[in-house]
Design a protein around this motif. Structure first.
Motif, short mmCIF file in Angstrom:
data_model
loop_
_atom_site.label_atom_id
_atom_site.label_comp_id
_atom_site.label_asym_id
_atom_site.label_seq_id
_atom_site.Cartn_x
_atom_site.Cartn_y
_atom_site.Cartn_z
N ALA A 241 43.56 35.67 42.86
CA ALA A 241 42.26 35.47 43.50
C ALA A 241 42.43 34.93 44.92
N TRP B 118 39.27 38.04 36.38
CA TRP B 118 38.51 39.30 36.42
C TRP B 118 39.07 40.36 35.46
N VAL C 182 32.48 42.32 43.41
CA VAL C 182 33.50 41.33 43.03
C VAL C 182 32.99 39.90 43.20
N PRO C 183 32.46 39.52 44.38
CA PRO C 183 31.88 38.16 44.51
C PRO C 183 30.44 38.15 44.00
N GLU C 184 30.27 38.28 42.71
CA GLU C 184 28.95 38.47 42.10
C GLU C 184 27.98 37.35 42.43
N TYR D 120 41.34 36.66 48.55
CA TYR D 120 40.62 35.93 49.60
C TYR D 120 41.36 36.00 50.93
N VAL E 167 35.60 34.02 41.60
CA VAL E 167 36.01 35.40 41.27
C VAL E 167 37.21 35.49 40.34
N ARG F 296 36.50 42.46 33.66
CA ARG F 296 35.44 43.09 34.45
C ARG F 296 35.75 44.57 34.69
#
Length: 280
Positions: free
Chosen positions: A128, A215, A230-232, A132, A212, A218
């Motif tokens: 993650a 995942w 992705v950044p819900e 970023y 995030v 997902r």
């Protein structure tokens, strides 16, 4: 004070606003400003005040008082402009058509066994953080730089304010106590705001990583959906909203509002000192 502000910033909520506070008295304001000083400087200020004549007076400096307000207002307008330009630039860079090829080129997108696509890996903290660093790291530092640009200009103006203020004051010692206060608290002020500003990218990174990571369960309908979803947490429930852009706007809002808080602080300080007062 800084710890409380940092806790608020960690949420990176775009709707964050500082809580209103009642207008303090002159004594309370002076006491608040002295809190930025080192203890030996506070003692020096007290000695200067107590050791002067029975009546301490500080004449107001109306011309400089007005100029401070004008300078701060100009910096506020420039702040709004700089962050508007920042958002426009990074919206373009984080749009699906720009972000999706980057994610594909760096092999972030893989087929999902049940159809659609997924992010590569399981989404542990290291993965993650890497996502970023490759997508949003430069943006958060750019947001901090917008704040730094205004802070640098403000620091230069403060030097001018101090010089003009001293030039307007009578040379006798009892008029020098407030300038001593301002001069001795300025370094601590600058350091405190700088430390807060430098902490922004780290807080942005931590907020993104926590939101995030993990995942592996997902699944996304297609690569375009992945680039948006992705950044819900920063999509606000809107199916077509880009979460990366939402995150950028949240970081921008925090940085812009803290820049405004910095300007508010310095405006209050200088207007307090320049309006004049007396101690009977």
């Amino acid at each position: 004070m800084l710890l409380a502000v940092q806790k608020s910033l960690k949420t990176l909520r775009p709707d964050w606003e500082p809580a209103p506070s009642p207008k303090p008295s002159l004594i309370a304001e002076m006491d608040s400003l002295s809190g930025w000083m080192e203890h030996r400087h506070t003692l020096l200020l007290r000695t200067l005040i107590d050791g002067t004549a029975e009546e301490l007076q500080l004449p107001g400096v109306p011309t400089l008082f007005i100029r401070v307000g004008e300078v701060i207002e100009t910096l506020r307008k420039d702040t709004r402009l700089k962050f508007a330009e920042f958002r426009e630039k990074w919206t373009t860079r984080l749009e699906e058509r720009a972000l999706l090829p980057f994610l594909q080129r760096n092999q972030w997108i893989v087929p999902h066994p049940e159809g659609g696509v997924a992010l590569v890996g399981k989404g542990n903290r290291k993965e993650a953080r890497m996502l970023y660093l490759q997508t949003l790291h430069d943006m958060s530092f750019d947001a901090s730089r917008q704040w730094a640009s205004i802070a640098g200009r403000l620091e230069a103006f403060q030097e001018q304010f101090a010089t003009e203020w001293l030039r307007e004051l009578p040379p006798e010692g009892n008029f020098r106590a407030p300038p001593v206060l301002e001069a001795t608290l300025r370094a601590a002020e600058v350091r405190a705001w700088k430390n807060l500003r430098l902490s922004l990218p780290g807080m942005a990174e931590e907020s993104f990583v926590r939101a995030v990571q993990r995942w592996d369960n997902r699944r996304f309908l297609n690569p375009g959906a992945l680039a948006r979803e992705v950044p819900e947490v920063w999509r606000k429930g809107e199916p077509t909203r880009n979460g990366f852009i939402g995150f950028m706007r949240a970081v921008s809002a925090v940085s812009e509002r803290m820049t405004g808080a910095m300007l508010d602080h310095y405006e209050r300080k200088w207007k307090l000192l320049l309006r004049g007062f007396s101690k009977e």
